[in-house]
Structures are given as structure tokens and as C-alpha cells.
Design a protein around this motif. Structure first.
Motif, mmCIF file in Angstrom:
data_model
loop_
_atom_site.group_PDB
_atom_site.id
_atom_site.type_symbol
_atom_site.label_atom_id
_atom_site.label_comp_id
_atom_site.label_asym_id
_atom_site.label_seq_id
_atom_site.Cartn_x
_atom_site.Cartn_y
_atom_site.Cartn_z
ATOM 1 N N ALA A 3 4.275 1.939 -15.117
ATOM 2 C CA ALA A 3 4.159 2.831 -14.043
ATOM 3 C C ALA A 3 3.011 3.578 -13.494
ATOM 4 C CB ALA A 3 5.311 3.772 -13.981
ATOM 5 N N TYR A 6 0.681 1.440 -11.456
ATOM 6 C CA TYR A 6 0.888 1.216 -10.158
ATOM 7 C C TYR A 6 0.746 2.494 -9.214
ATOM 8 C CZ TYR A 6 4.074 -2.892 -10.674
ATOM 9 O OH TYR A 6 4.363 -4.194 -11.056
ATOM 10 N N ILE A 9 -2.995 2.501 -8.783
ATOM 11 C CA ILE A 9 -3.398 1.696 -7.627
ATOM 12 C C ILE A 9 -2.912 2.337 -6.004
ATOM 13 C CG2 ILE A 9 -2.763 -0.537 -6.586
ATOM 14 C CD1 ILE A 9 -2.549 -1.579 -9.361
ATOM 15 N N ALA A 10 -1.725 2.961 -6.114
ATOM 16 C CA ALA A 10 -1.151 3.557 -4.943
ATOM 17 C C ALA A 10 -2.132 4.725 -4.311
ATOM 18 C CB ALA A 10 -0.023 3.947 -5.050
ATOM 19 N N ILE A 309 -2.875 -5.710 -7.913
ATOM 20 C CA ILE A 309 -1.853 -5.572 -8.781
ATOM 21 C C ILE A 309 -1.762 -6.698 -9.868
ATOM 22 C CG2 ILE A 309 0.592 -5.572 -9.146
ATOM 23 C CD1 ILE A 309 0.983 -4.228 -6.404
ATOM 24 N N ALA A 313 -2.100 -6.324 -13.889
ATOM 25 C CA ALA A 313 -1.239 -6.824 -14.623
ATOM 26 C C ALA A 313 -1.622 -7.628 -15.782
ATOM 27 C CB ALA A 313 0.029 -7.436 -13.786
#
Lengths: 581, 188
Positions: A3, A6, A9-10, A309, A313
Motif C-alpha cells: 500500500a 501505491y 506513486i499517488a 505501477i 510491482a
């Protein structure tokens, strides 16, 4: 993927957008000579330059004259950069007493920096003196970016012109882009980086005794550590902001003196995308419709965010070959984990994955981790981002003018579907525009695929690959994808300073730059002569989600159809082999 | 056109290649001299290294840093480089296997899984950091070699942990040179 990855990146893309929107407005004012503060300080210098250079700032060039000015100016820059490298031992500020750069490598480096590629067939700290780095490479870092900016401005004028056929003056665009945009931005970033630990001096070296003496390969004792220092922060700032990417040190932004902390890494990674992102909003302002800029920006993000992403990943998942040896690659509070070969402990796979996607989406090519050691899929997405033509953000100026070629194609394709004459911003898109756009889109792709095929057939070229099997093929494919799209990053295991690779990459970089730039100016000249038609009920709006979707589909379709077979032979095969064990 | 090219190229070379780096250097040397000159740290009254550049450590009494792929010596400051070995490379697997053997041989009783950054080469070959996991893995060996209680060495590692920026950017890490200098400080 965690998490936290993510979230990182956001936050990264939110920060990018928050910086790019106001900067876009600033660039529009700066190129018009109206930037506050900066204009007051550098305005007199600008006017003095025009006087001495005999430039009429009100001159309106035809596309041919504009293109000729670009080519002659770039050619002169190339010669100067070549000369500086060859004359290195006779020039001052060479504390390491470095010899002249061999001719072939010097040509390759000159082509590379003038075309905004920054492909490096040499190791910075052991080949080039601080003087050549500053007065040679860094100057071209500015000027190649300003050239891209100027050509974009010319294209925007062609789209916005009311049938005059004039594109403005290259000299004015070049000067303002350099003085009012790139110089103040670089100055600010350089000082920020220097405060955070990036070295900045006029050369020399750091020298201290090793805490624990070591032995070299032949058993001789080594008691000292010596690290060259130089004007690094000033150079890193423009290499990031100008989508150049050529590092002061061989390890580029993986080197702790080029990128010492997570905060410098964030600043440098944002700087990779900042100017190309801002130019979307500048463009919206130029054509008098902000929605046009937001649509292009959204299309770029719609491609880049999923690929970022995917890259992160893949890197965070680690390498199955090492998992088989019992190595712990799980991310957690005590370690970043993932695929750490070629990465720095302070950064880890998430920061390196974001950077890898950003640096290949923009035609930057700087690295904070060694791309050759990325996992197969972690290397595939960056490679594909380059192959799409360096248009998802892409180079300063060149990214957006490349994307506008795809806009023209998308408008044309949708025009065919609904049976209307295609138009963009009121200008009719006709056979000439489509022919020129096709040439500019296909030329770099042809060089990538043709060059890769040729290199596989020439034994000396194929032998330069440093890794066996499909990964060796990936190194070759990556090299042509990088040079023909003016990115400059590399799968570093490839030995690129031999005669085949020097010559092949010279051709790839020149075709990738000028094979796109000249057709773009030709389109700009043609569009400038056309009368703008007011939108009617049958006009396809080129803003909003529908058109953004069409644009993304056009880009991905062309990119996928062209490169999937080649990618299947390299990274895809390697991925399957690695996971089949 | 020739005049414009010559004048602009010369002027920009002077301005961007001379004035710009000179101004940045001037300000940096004035305002952040320590950072601008390489963040040199000293032990006693002499330079002991840079806080940003890793050093090779091989004795069991010291924490070992990331493997370095520079040549001819590891952590060669004149030749920053990664290994450039691909993920499927047999040479990579062999190198990692050899490093695992060295770690196991130096600390026979330690069966903990080995953190990945301790057996993979860094991107620059000069990485100054380790993950906290990789430092903690070495605590039993270092404590035994120095005849110190493991809890004390462990506490020293924990005191040297640096956290990610804003909890997101970067990785948790420990500066190996700082840790080793602190170890030597405890001895005295």
C-alpha cells in the motif's frame, strides 16, 4: 505491491501536477518575454544579445528558414563540443590531467548531447574534465532542451496562426527558452540539491584513508579512497530539467554525490517530468483553450501511471532466481526488499521503479538504479515507454510536438470513422499533414527495429552484449530504443564504445531527432498558411475524455503493433524462463 | 545567420558553461561548504571518509556494506559502477551464492534468512547504506568478534536507523561507516 508503494506513486503524480500547472503558465509568459522578475533581470541581457548577434526579434521565419536555423545552430554546437573534448589536455580546469577523448567517442558524445539524448559511451569521472563537463556538456544540455522548446513554440504558432504562414524567430525562442525558463529553474534546483548534499566545486577530489585497508584484485594494498568532485549540482539540475540525463559520474543518479538522499531523489525525479508536463498547460494557453492542454496531459498520465505501477510491482516482487537461493526479498519496516541488484539501499525498488518509468517516459535517460539489472518486466515497461516515441511527456518540447503528431493521426482516424474532414483547432488536416506525421512517427521505429536486426546479424555488434540469452537481446533492443528516441539510458552491460555501436547510435540519434523535428516544422509551416474554420456541429471536439481515449488508443495501438514481436523475444522470454524454474 | 549562430553559441557557452556553474559554486561554497565539498566526516582530527560514500569492510569486527561491483577495487571512488548483471544471469546467481557462503562461514550459528541488499551489488558501487535488516543480521558476528553483548550492538544499530522521508520516499537504512565509527568509539 505494498500500500505504501501505491501511496508513494499517488503523492508523486499529485506533486507533479501541482507544480506543472503554474509552471505551464510561467513558461507561456516567459517565452513571450513577459515573465516578471526574471524578465527584469535577464531582459536587458537578452536585448543586448540580439543587438550583438544582429537578430531582429520581430522577424517572422518561414518553416524552411526556421528549420535551417535549428540545423545550423545544432551543427555548430556539435563541432564546438567535439573540439572541446579533443582539446581537453590543452584546456584549463583539468585537475585529473585527463587526456584527449578519442575521436570516435568524442563524435558520439557530441551527437548525443546536441540531440538531447545523452547516451554515454564513456565514464564521466574518468574521461572528462570539469571544464568539458561544464562548458561542453552542460551547455548543450541547456541548448538542446531550448531547441525542443523553440520547435514546439513554432508548431503552436502554426496551429494558432490566422493564415499568415509565419512561425516566429528561432533565435528569440531559443534565447528566451534558455534565459527565462531553463536557467532560473536550473539555478533553483542546483542550489536545492547542493544544500542537500550534492557536491558543487570547481574540481579536485575528496581523499581520505580507508577505515579498514583493502586489497585490489592483484593483492596490492589499498589504503585510500579518492572520489572526484566537481560542478555536479549545477550539471545535475539541467540534466534532469532539460530531459538530457547525462550524469557527471558513470553511475549517474545512483551515485551518492549526484543523488545522496530520498529527498534529492524525489526532487530529481519530479524534475525529470516537470517541464514536459508543464508544457501541456503552456500549450493550452497558447492555443487559447486550456481544455486542450488538460486533455493531452490526461492522456499522458493515463499511459504513464499504469506503466509506473507495473514497473514498481515487478521490481518490488523481486527476482525468483534469488528467492530460490533463500534470500529474503520481502518488503517490510526493516528493509525495502525486492530486486536490489543495481539499486541503492537508500532508495529501493519503489523509488527506483518510479524513476525508471519517469526517465523513459520523458526522454531523460538518467538512472538512479542500473536498468540492466531490472527484472524482465521491470525493464520491459521502460523500454516500451521509449519505443512509443518519447511522447508520453517525452523531451522538453519534443515530447509534446511528438504527441501532437499522434493527435493529428487520431483526429484523422476518427474523421474517417465519422466521415468528416478531420480538423484540429480549426485547421483542416489533409494529406500533407498525415504524410509528414506518418514519416515522423515511423522513422524512429524503423531505426529501432532495423538497427536491432542488423546488430543481431553482425557478430562484433552482438558480441557487445554483456549478458547471455534473451537478456543480451534486450540489451541490444534497449540500446536502439533509447538512442533512436533520444532517451539516452542504457542496459549498461552493453559495451557501446566499439566502432559498430558508435556509428549505429550516431545514426539512430540523428534520425530520431531531426527525422521528427524537420517534419514537425514542415507541418507547422503548412498549418500556419491555412485559414482557421470556426467549429461547426460536425466538428469532433479535441478535448474531454472521449478524445483523450482516442489519443491513448492511437498511441498504444501503434506502439504495440510495432514492438510487441521484438519485446516478446527479449524481456517476455526472459520473464517466462525466470519464472518457469 | 552565421553571425547569430556564432554570437549566441559563444555567449551561451560563457553564460551557461561559465557564469552559471560559477554562481552556483560560489553560493554553495559560501552557504553549504560541507555538503558542497562531499560531506566529509572526521574521526578525531582527521578525515575518515564521506558520510555519503561507502567504504569496503571485510573484518568480522565491522559491519559489512553492500557488495560493490567497482573495479579494480570494491568501493573505488574513481570508477562508480553497478554489476550490470541481468536478473537471469548465471553470473548473478553464482555471485549471490558465493556471498551467502561467506556470510554463513563468518557466522556459523546464524540461520536467519539473508536480507537481499546484503548479497546484491549496489547501483553505484559506493552505496553507504544497508537496510536495518541487513545490519541486524550481522549483529551476532560483530558482537562475538568484539566481545560485546549483542544487545549493546543491536541498540547501536537501532540508534543509527534512518526512516523514509515522510514515511514514503526512500527506504529505511543505516549508514555503515557511521555505525562502524561508533563501534570503534565504544571500544575506547
Amino acid at each position: 505491491m505494498t500500500a505504501a508503494a501505491y501511496a508513494e506513486i499517488a503523492v508523486f503524480f499529485a506533486a507533479l501536477t501541482a507544480l506543472a500547472v503554474p509552471l505551464g503558465g510561467f513558461i507561456a509568459r516567459a517565452l513571450a518575454g513577459e515573465a516578471p522578475l526574471v524578465g527584469r533581470v535577464l531582459g536587458p541581457l537578452e536585448r543586448a544579445l540580439y543587438r550583438v548577434a544582429g537578430v531582429d526579434p520581430a522577424e517572422e521565419m518561414s518553416w524552411r528558414r526556421y528549420a535551417a536555423s535549428v540545423l545550423v545552430f545544432n551543427a555548430a554546437g556539435l563541432l564546438l563540443l567535439y573540439a572541446l573534448q579533443r582539446l581537453q589536455p590543452a584546456l584549463p580546469l583539468n585537475p585529473g590531467r585527463l587526456a584527449a577523448v578519442p575521436g570516435g567517442v568524442a563524435i558520439n558524445t557530441a551527437v548525443s548531447f546536441v540531440t538531447n539524448t545523452d547516451w554515454q559511451a564513456y565514464a564521466g569521472e574518468s574521461t572528462l574534465s570539469p571544464l568539458v563537463q561544464m562548458a561542453g556538456l552542460a551547455v548543450q544540455n541547456f541548448l538542446s532542451a531550448a531547441t525542443g522548446l523553440a520547435v514546439l513554440a513554432a508548431l503552436a504558432r502554426g496551429l494558432g496562426q490566422r493564415s499568415k504562414g509565419a512561425l516566429g524567430s528561432f533565435w528569440v525562442d531559443l534565447t528566451r527558452g534558455t534565459l527565462h525558463v531553463l536557467l532560473p529553474l536550473s539555478m533553483a534546483l542546483a542550489l536545492l540539491l547542493a544544500g542537500l548534499g550534492v557536491v558543487q566545486s570547481f574540481g579536485g577530489e575528496g581523499r581520505w584513508p580507508l577505515r579498514e585497508p583493502a586489497r585490489d584484485a592483484s593483492g596490492r594494498p589499498v589504503t585510500e579512497q579518492v572520489v572526484p568532485v566537481g560542478p555536479v549540482a549545477s550539471q545535475v539540475a539541467i540534466k534532469q530539467l532539460g530531459t538530457n540525463g547525462g550524469g557527471y559520474y558513470a553511475a549517474n543518479s545512483a551515485h551518492p554525490y549526484e543523488n545522496p538522499t530520498p529527498l534529492t531523489n524525489l526532487a530529481e525525479a519530479l524534475a525529470i517530468l516537470l517541464v514536459p508536463a508543464a508544457l501541456c498547460f503552456t500549450f493550452g494557453g497558447w492555443v487559447g483553450d486550456r481544455r486542450q492542454g488538460w486533455t493531452v496531459y490526461a492522456a499522458m498520465l493515463a499511459i504513464l501511471v499504469p506503466l509506473t505501477i507495473a514497473t514498481v510491482a515487478a521490481e518490488q516482487a523481486g527476482n525468483p532466481a534469488l528467492a530460490a537461493l533463500g534470500v529474503d526479498q520481502r518488503p517490510g519496516p526493516l528493509q525495502a526488499g525486492g530486486n536490489m541488484e543495481g539499486k541503492e539501499a537508500r532508495l529501493g525498488p519503489v523509488d527506483a521503479g518510479i524513476w525508471a518509468a519517469a526517465t523513459t517516459a520523458a526522454s531523460n535517460g538518467s538512472v538512479d538504479a542500473q536498468h540492466d539489472s531490472l527484472t524482465p518486466l521491470g525493464g520491459l515497461w521502460p523500454m516500451w515507454l521509449m519505443q512509443l516515441g518519447e511522447i508520453v511527456f517525452g523531451g522538453v518540447g519534443s515530447g509534446l510536438y511528438g504527441m501532437l503528431l499522434f493527435v493529428i493521426v487520431a483526429v484523422f482516424v476518427s474523421g474517417l470513422m465519422v466521415g468528416r474532414t478531420p480538423e484540429y483547432l480549426g485547421k483542416k488536416i489533409e494529406a500533407r499533414e498525415i504524410k509528414l506525421a506518418s514519416v515522423a512517427i515511423l522513422l524512429p521505429s524503423a531505426v529501432v527495429l532495423g538497427g536491432t536486426a542488423l546488430a543481431c546479424l553482425v557478430p562484433a555488434a552482438a558480441a557487445a552484449a554483456g549478458n547471455p540469452g534473451p537478456h543480451g537481446f534486450s540489451e541490444i533492443l534497449y540500446a536502439f530504443s533509447s538512442t533512436a528516441n533520444n532517451n539516452g539510458s542504457a542496459f549498461g552491460g552493453l559495451t557501446a564504445d566499439g566502432p559498430f555501436w558508435r556509428r549505429a547510435t550516431n545514426v539512430a540519434m540523428l534520425v530520431g531527432r531531426y527525422g521528427v523535428l524537420v517534419p514537425v516544422l514542415a507541418i507547422a509551416g503548412g498549418l500556419a498558411r491555412k485559414r482557421a474554420a470556426p467549429p461547426s456541429a460536425g466538428t469532433l471536439p479535441t478535448h474531454g475524455p472521449l478524445f483523450a481515449g482516442l489519443l491513448v488508443a492511437t498511441v498504444l495501438l501503434v506502439g504495440a503493433l510495432t514492438f510487441l514481436p521484438a519485446l516478446a523475444l527479449g524481456p517476455v522470454v526472459e520473464h517466462l524462463q525466470l519464472h518457469a524454474r | 545567420m552565421i553571425r547569430a549562430v556564432a554570437v549566441l553559441l559563444a555567449a551561451f557557452t560563457l553564460l551557461l558553461g561559465g557564469v552559471y556553474p560559477a554562481v552556483v559554486t560560489g553560493i554553495a561554497q559560501l552557504v553549504f561548504p560541507a555538503q558542497a565539498n562531499g560531506s566529509v566526516v572526521s574521526a578525531g582530527d582527521r578525515a575518515a571518509g564521506s558520510a555519503l560514500v561507502g567504504q569496503p569492510f571485510a573484518s568480522t569486527r565491522y559491519f559489512w556494506g553492500r557488495p560493490s561491483a567497482t573495479t579494480p577495487v570494491p568501493f573505488d571512488g574513481r570508477a562508480s559502477a553497478g554489476s550490470n548483471l541481468g536478473p537471469s544471469s548465471p553470473a548473478l546467481a553464482a555471485a549471490v551464492r558465493a556471498r551467502i557462503e561467506v556470510l554463513r562461514a563468518a557466522d556459523p550459528g546464524n540461520d536467519a534468512p539473508i536480507p537481499v541488499d546484503l548479497v546484491t551489488a549496489s547501483g553505484s558501487g559506493l552505496d553507504p547504506h544497508l537496510s536495518p535488516a541487513a545490519a541486524l543480521y550481522q549483529v551476532p558476528r560483530v558482537a562475538r568478534a568484539r566481545g560485546m553483548p549483542p544487545e549493546r550492538v543491536r541498540a547501536l544499530v537501532e540508534a543509527h536507523v534512518e526512516r523514509p522521508f515522510l514515511g514514503l520516499f526512500g527506504a529505511p537504512r543505516v549508514n555503515v561507516l557511521a555505525l562502524n565509527l561508533a563501534l570503534d568509539g565504544l571500544d575506547r
